[in-house]
Design a protein around this motif. Structure first.
Motif, PDB file in Angstrom:
ATOM      1  N   HIS A  62      25.163  30.976  39.299  1.00 40.07           N
ATOM      2  CA  HIS A  62      25.467  30.631  37.904  1.00 40.07           C
ATOM      3  C   HIS A  62      25.585  29.156  37.722  1.00 40.07           C
ATOM      4  O   HIS A  62      24.975  28.820  36.702  1.00 40.07           O
ATOM      5  N   ASN A  63      25.993  28.340  38.430  1.00 41.44           N
ATOM      6  CA  ASN A  63      25.993  26.912  38.120  1.00 41.44           C
ATOM      7  C   ASN A  63      25.393  26.255  38.974  1.00 41.44           C
ATOM      8  O   ASN A  63      25.324  24.998  39.063  1.00 41.44           O
ATOM      9  N   ASP A 112      29.618  33.636  41.591  1.00 41.31           N
ATOM     10  CA  ASP A 112      28.607  33.818  40.366  1.00 41.31           C
ATOM     11  C   ASP A 112      29.411  35.102  39.657  1.00 41.31           C
ATOM     12  O   ASP A 112      29.991  36.078  40.260  1.00 41.31           O
ATOM     13  N   TYR A 113      28.985  35.461  38.302  1.00 42.36           N
ATOM     14  CA  TYR A 113      29.466  36.411  37.768  1.00 42.36           C
ATOM     15  C   TYR A 113      28.299  36.914  37.001  1.00 42.36           C
ATOM     16  O   TYR A 113      27.190  36.241  36.517  1.00 42.36           O
ATOM     17  N   TYR A 121      33.156  41.872  33.521  1.00 40.25           N
ATOM     18  CA  TYR A 121      32.591  41.063  34.232  1.00 40.25           C
ATOM     19  C   TYR A 121      32.853  40.997  35.581  1.00 40.25           C
ATOM     20  O   TYR A 121      33.838  41.227  36.060  1.00 40.25           O
ATOM     21  N   VAL A 123      32.506  39.575  39.159  1.00 36.32           N
ATOM     22  CA  VAL A 123      32.689  38.126  39.894  1.00 36.32           C
ATOM     23  C   VAL A 123      32.413  38.427  41.371  1.00 36.32           C
ATOM     24  O   VAL A 123      33.224  39.008  41.895  1.00 36.32           O
ATOM     25  N   GLU A 144      35.066  36.914  29.969  1.00 39.02           N
ATOM     26  CA  GLU A 144      34.000  36.149  30.494  1.00 39.02           C
ATOM     27  C   GLU A 144      34.801  34.833  30.912  1.00 39.02           C
ATOM     28  O   GLU A 144      34.664  34.006  31.786  1.00 39.02           O
ATOM     29  N   ALA A 145      35.673  34.249  29.947  1.00 43.31           N
ATOM     30  CA  ALA A 145      36.764  33.392  30.324  1.00 43.31           C
ATOM     31  C   ALA A 145      37.520  33.430  31.608  1.00 43.31           C
ATOM     32  O   ALA A 145      37.765  32.309  32.438  1.00 43.31           O
ATOM     33  N   GLU A 146      37.851  34.664  31.947  1.00 47.51           N
ATOM     34  CA  GLU A 146      38.593  35.050  33.257  1.00 47.51           C
ATOM     35  C   GLU A 146      37.569  35.095  34.494  1.00 47.51           C
ATOM     36  O   GLU A 146      37.794  34.368  35.614  1.00 47.51           O
ATOM     37  N   GLU A 148      35.026  33.183  34.653  1.00 49.82           N
ATOM     38  CA  GLU A 148      34.714  31.561  34.706  1.00 49.82           C
ATOM     39  C   GLU A 148      36.051  30.922  35.695  1.00 49.82           C
ATOM     40  O   GLU A 148      35.858  30.321  36.422  1.00 49.82           O
ATOM     41  N   VAL A 151      35.699  32.168  39.127  1.00 51.61           N
ATOM     42  CA  VAL A 151      34.644  31.202  39.990  1.00 51.61           C
ATOM     43  C   VAL A 151      34.927  29.829  40.292  1.00 51.61           C
ATOM     44  O   VAL A 151      34.983  29.193  41.498  1.00 51.61           O
ATOM     45  N   SER A 152      35.793  29.208  39.339  1.00 53.46           N
ATOM     46  CA  SER A 152      36.170  27.905  39.605  1.00 53.46           C
ATOM     47  C   SER A 152      37.269  27.886  40.539  1.00 53.46           C
ATOM     48  O   SER A 152      37.462  26.987  41.431  1.00 53.46           O
TER      49      SER A 152
END
Length: 170
Positions: A62-63, A112-113, A121, A123, A144-146, A148, A151-152
């Motif tokens: 993802h990032n 990643d999600y 989503y 994850v 999507e916020a959850e 992210e 992931v964090s």
């Protein structure tokens, strides 16, 4: 001495050959740019050409993007390794030795999600060792916020979570 762009490619191949885990674009860039060997754009051109020629392969998360040395890349390095000066080889070896734990830890943790068929989503959280998962956990969340946030938090707390799971299961 090799042409500049060829040298940058050889440096990338040499770095990937010296480790038993993939390196990220930012890890390779950190070494090459901090040493002042070239600019960011020339380095990205070299990496792009290595991918196109099949000497390295990329794995996108993802990032982050991870790079792996291919068999063709390893064979090419055998033939052209002498085009990398001993001083540059020493710089690379020193960098990898000093930062090996941090580099390996950074690439061993993956999260990643993606949007699944239920329109939620999924994850995927992993800790890898020698390209095999120590843990491979997939969690479904509604937004999507959850995703992210998971992931964090996985990137920050994976050791704690892994230890807790192992304690509970064993």
């Amino acid at each position: 001495m090799a042409e500049p762009l060829t040298l940058y490619k050889l440096i990338v191949l040499y770095m990937l050959n010296k480790v038993d885990f993939p390196l990220t674009n930012s890890q390779i860039s950190e070494f090459i740019l901090d040493k002042g060997y070239t600019t960011y754009f020339k380095l990205q051109q070299a990496i792009s050409e290595l991918i196109e020629s099949g000497f390295i392969k990329e794995e996108a998360a993802h990032n982050r993007t991870f790079f792996h040395l291919t068999e063709d890349g390893a064979e090419t390095l055998v033939f052209f390794k002498n085009n990398i000066s001993p001083a540059i080889q020493d710089d690379i070896n020193r960098f990898l030795q000093e930062k090996q734990y941090d580099l390996k830890n950074e690439t061993a943790v993956k999260a990643d999600y993606y949007r699944n068929t239920n329109m939620e989503y999924s994850v995927r959280c992993q800790v890898m060792e020698n390209e095999l998962p120590l843990i491979d956990l997939t969690i479904t969340v509604p937004t999507e916020a959850e995703a992210e946030a998971v992931v964090s938090n996985w990137n920050k707390k994976n050791q704690e979570i892994y230890a807790l799971i192992m304690t509970k299961l064993l």
